[in-house]
Motif scaffolding. Structure first.
Motif, PDB file in Angstrom:
ATOM      1  N   GLY A 129       0.719  -3.880 -12.011  1.00 59.64           N
ATOM      2  CA  GLY A 129       1.951  -4.426 -11.436  1.00 59.64           C
ATOM      3  C   GLY A 129       2.784  -3.357 -10.766  1.00 59.64           C
ATOM      4  N   ALA A 130       2.890  -2.197 -11.412  1.00 57.79           N
ATOM      5  CA  ALA A 130       3.638  -1.086 -10.809  1.00 57.79           C
ATOM      6  C   ALA A 130       2.969  -0.632  -9.514  1.00 57.79           C
ATOM      7  N   MET A 131       1.647  -0.619  -9.491  1.00 58.96           N
ATOM      8  CA  MET A 131       0.928  -0.239  -8.273  1.00 58.96           C
ATOM      9  C   MET A 131       1.179  -1.251  -7.150  1.00 58.96           C
ATOM     10  N   MET A 132       1.210  -2.529  -7.497  1.00 59.47           N
ATOM     11  CA  MET A 132       1.447  -3.562  -6.488  1.00 59.47           C
ATOM     12  C   MET A 132       2.871  -3.455  -5.928  1.00 59.47           C
ATOM     13  N   LEU A 133       3.843  -3.195  -6.796  1.00 61.59           N
ATOM     14  CA  LEU A 133       5.221  -3.006  -6.315  1.00 61.59           C
ATOM     15  C   LEU A 133       5.315  -1.793  -5.393  1.00 61.59           C
ATOM     16  N   GLU A 134       4.654  -0.719  -5.783  1.00 57.91           N
ATOM     17  CA  GLU A 134       4.647   0.500  -4.966  1.00 57.91           C
ATOM     18  C   GLU A 134       4.024   0.216  -3.599  1.00 57.91           C
ATOM     19  N   TRP A 180       4.413  -0.815   2.318  1.00 61.47           N
ATOM     20  CA  TRP A 180       4.116  -1.612   3.505  1.00 61.47           C
ATOM     21  C   TRP A 180       5.369  -2.257   4.081  1.00 61.47           C
ATOM     22  N   SER A 181       6.320  -2.615   3.235  1.00 55.40           N
ATOM     23  CA  SER A 181       7.536  -3.275   3.714  1.00 55.40           C
ATOM     24  C   SER A 181       8.474  -2.310   4.417  1.00 55.40           C
ATOM     25  N   LEU A 182       8.620  -1.120   3.883  1.00 52.38           N
ATOM     26  CA  LEU A 182       9.642  -0.200   4.373  1.00 52.38           C
ATOM     27  C   LEU A 182       9.104   0.894   5.282  1.00 52.38           C
ATOM     28  N   GLN A 183       7.942   1.421   4.976  1.00 57.28           N
ATOM     29  CA  GLN A 183       7.472   2.587   5.704  1.00 57.28           C
ATOM     30  C   GLN A 183       6.485   2.248   6.812  1.00 57.28           C
ATOM     31  N   ARG A 184       5.510   1.394   6.520  1.00 60.49           N
ATOM     32  CA  ARG A 184       4.424   1.211   7.463  1.00 60.49           C
ATOM     33  C   ARG A 184       4.399  -0.128   8.167  1.00 60.49           C
ATOM     34  N   ARG A 185       5.316  -0.998   7.936  1.00 61.10           N
ATOM     35  CA  ARG A 185       5.372  -2.334   8.546  1.00 61.10           C
ATOM     36  C   ARG A 185       3.998  -2.757   9.075  1.00 61.10           C
TER      37      ARG A 185
END
Length: 122
Positions: A84-89, A94-99
């Motif tokens: 779960g922590a890996m999925m959040l990371e 993907w949401s903030l850095q790499r769109r």
């Protein structure tokens, strides 16, 4: 192929070539054509991301790598916590850095236009 029509035509050509020797495979291709070529209905800029499962395979490999380092987990909750922590990371990256996909390009697929509110000055 450049267009959905060209991809569909090419799909049918391949299925027809396989039909004499592999009729079951050709029938399966006929049934799966719509599902496999769905990515062609998206804007061209997004097709590269959609047609491939590489990001998912990379993520699965990273889960495997990190869980193999641990070896034996004390219980199911420990596995869920780590993965779960890996999925959040991954989601944050993907949401903030790499769109992964630009949302602006997907607006052409929607009937709804984004709402714009005028600023209110007091």
């Amino acid at each position: 192929q450049e267009s959905a029509e060209a991809a569909s035509a090419q799909w049918r050509i391949v299925a027809d070539q396989l039909r004499p020797k592999f009729p079951k495979l050709a029938a399966m291709m006929d049934d799966a054509e719509h599902e496999v070529l769905t990515f062609m209905s998206f804007p061209k800029a997004h097709r590269v991301q959609i047609h491939s499962t590489n990001p998912l395979e990379r993520l699965n490999a990273e889960v495997k790598r990190r869980t193999n380092v641990i070896g034996i987990f004390p219980n199911d909750k420990a596995v869920i916590r780590l993965v779960g922590a890996m999925m959040l990371e991954q989601n944050d990256e993907w949401s903030l850095q790499r769109r992964y996909m630009q949302l602006e390009g997907l607006l052409s697929l929607s009937d709804n236009q984004p709402a714009r509110l005028s600023a209110v000055i007091n």
